[in-house]
Design a protein around this motif. Sequence first.
Motif, short mmCIF file in Angstrom:
data_model
loop_
_atom_site.label_atom_id
_atom_site.label_comp_id
_atom_site.label_asym_id
_atom_site.label_seq_id
_atom_site.Cartn_x
_atom_site.Cartn_y
_atom_site.Cartn_z
N THR A 198 0.45 4.93 0.32
CA THR A 198 -0.56 5.95 0.62
C THR A 198 -0.11 7.29 0.08
O THR A 198 1.08 7.54 -0.12
N VAL A 202 -2.33 -6.30 2.42
CA VAL A 202 -1.04 -5.77 1.98
C VAL A 202 0.02 -6.18 2.99
O VAL A 202 -0.25 -6.32 4.18
N ALA A 220 0.86 -1.19 0.00
CA ALA A 220 0.00 0.00 0.00
C ALA A 220 0.89 1.23 0.00
O ALA A 220 1.74 1.39 0.89
N PHE A 279 -8.42 1.25 0.92
CA PHE A 279 -7.77 1.60 2.18
C PHE A 279 -8.81 1.91 3.26
O PHE A 279 -9.79 2.62 3.01
N SER A 323 -6.15 2.34 -3.80
CA SER A 323 -6.33 3.21 -2.63
C SER A 323 -7.79 3.25 -2.17
O SER A 323 -8.07 3.59 -1.03
N TRP A 374 -4.51 -2.56 7.78
CA TRP A 374 -3.78 -2.86 6.54
C TRP A 374 -3.69 -4.36 6.29
O TRP A 374 -3.72 -4.81 5.14
N LEU A 383 3.69 -1.27 3.72
CA LEU A 383 2.94 -0.01 3.72
C LEU A 383 3.93 1.15 3.63
O LEU A 383 4.94 1.16 4.33
#
Lengths: 169, 461
Positions: B53, B112, B51, B91, B88, B107, B115
């Motif tokens: 972000t 995932v 992930a 999330f 995303s 998460w 991160l």
Amino acid sequence: MRLNILGVVAAVALVAACATDPEMTSDTEGDGASSEASSSSAPAGIMPGSEADLVVNVGARVYFAFDRFDLNDISRSTLERQAAWLKANPGVSVALEGHADERGTREYNLALGERRANAAKDYLVALGVSPDRIRTVSYGDERPVAMGSNETAWSQNRRAVTTVAGAGS
Amino acid sequence: MSLMNFMPTSMARRAIHTCLLLLGLMMAAGTANAELKIDITRGTVEPLPIAITKFIGDTVDEANYGKSISDVIAQDLERSGLFKPADSRAFIQSAEAMSSVPRFGDWRVIDVQALVQGRAEIVDDGRLRIEFRLWDVFAETQMVGLAYFTVPDNWRRVAHIIADSIYKRLTGEDGYFDTRVVFIAQQSGTGACRGTTPMNPFGKRLAIMDQDGENRRYLTDGSSLVLTPRFSPTLQEITYMSYHGNVPRVYIFNIDTGHQEVVGDFPGMTFSPRFSYDGETIIMSMAKDGNSDIYTLDLRTREDKQLTTHSGIDTSPSFSPDGKFIAFNSDRGGAQQLYVMSANGKNVRRISHGKGRYATPVWSPRGDLIAFTKLQSGRFFIGVMRPDGSGERLLAEDFKIEAPTWAPNGRVLMYFRKDRTNDDGSGGRSRLFTIDLTGDNEREVTTLCDASDPAWSPLNP
């Protein structure tokens, strides 16, 4: 065959027998198909000793087989006419450009074009043309005359072209 | 809290200052758990779910930089084929809601394993500060924490450096995202990038871009035909071939100054140049009286040395990384094959023995493999073999593909692919592609113009 006038006649006959030779295609330059060895019959407007004189009345191009640089009978007769023309026009210097088809890697094609230009140059020198009058340059496959990705185009691109120095191709 | 490092930079390139972000608690906890790692030596790798972000920022400007940077990081990692950035929209915890330590459970739920979070900030002196952290979601540990300072215009490069940092931490190998590619741009069949001249009928120009195709710019103006550029492994220089003045010769181009210089004073065409891995020698071919042989030129002493004397075509030379050997291409045996010789030109031995013709050997920066172009039955292939000729593997095939170049970590190859040309001159598109050493993950590198002759840079200084 070297320096043999009869060889020119034999070369004309060979054209008809060689189906894969690019000179069988509609080549406007008429090299190989003409037995004229001088520019005496130049059409009006073509200056003797000029680029146009060489292209129209003598034949500027010789062709090669795939990955080869040896001259065939047709190529030799074209070069014999070029040698005669160079002797008739002693003030002219030429560039011999070597070319390859796209069926090779770039750097090898540059070397192959160099070989072809020099094969043609060596024959002109053997026929009595001063090497000082002949510059060679290889373009590899960077200047194709025929664009297609097929044998017809490739056979026209595997060539050595004689150009009057300064005239470009 | 932070430890200043200074990365070496040249005058012309913009400085990037790096700070290490230490989280004592998390670092200590990290040693107790099994390490999250991608083994990229295996044949096929399942991409690691990660992930990335959106990097947060307090102002609109800062938030925009943050989003752009995290997007580039995600694109880099995705294109490598080793990472699968998560969507995303899945999330649970927002980037903004993450304080210094994420809620790892949120998460793990979306599957995932790694991160990435970060923040962009414009500091008082106008520079951009970008910090990021890489987390192991299952071990709940921080794997990397770094901050960078640079001028805002340099944000894209920081994104590549962060992607390299993540790649290295998770694979154990150096990354290759903060690199550039020099290549030949030319007019495309669609008419883009016009610039043909009688002396340069395809409008070929030296061009440079980031490895992801961004920041493209021309280095030459198109007045002369140019071919086969190669990067110096040590300096901001390129060696290439130009028909300037209608005389084909090898040149050096300085990227920082734009200065161009002929290499050596040779009586014939010089071509197929390449730097040695120490950057101090250029190896190339010179054609004289129709015969091409291999020469070296010492760039400090300017002394040249002829290495081959055979009547066959000897070209496309490439040094081994240790400088002890040279791979090259010769038709001395009748058709093009690959040969290896000692750096002094002795001990020539043929290494390619398969069907077809072999060309353009390029030694891997790791030294373990030689990439090549192969021609067989009217088809072109990109392949690799070991320096002794064993272990030949073909990675890509087409009507015409040529000129492999290695990413600096020796894991990815780039090459060009040229389509068939129609009789009217249409078609014949030429484009760049990358492929993993495994033969997987072939990707086009988008260029505005047609492109060929790629050469990958080392990691940017």
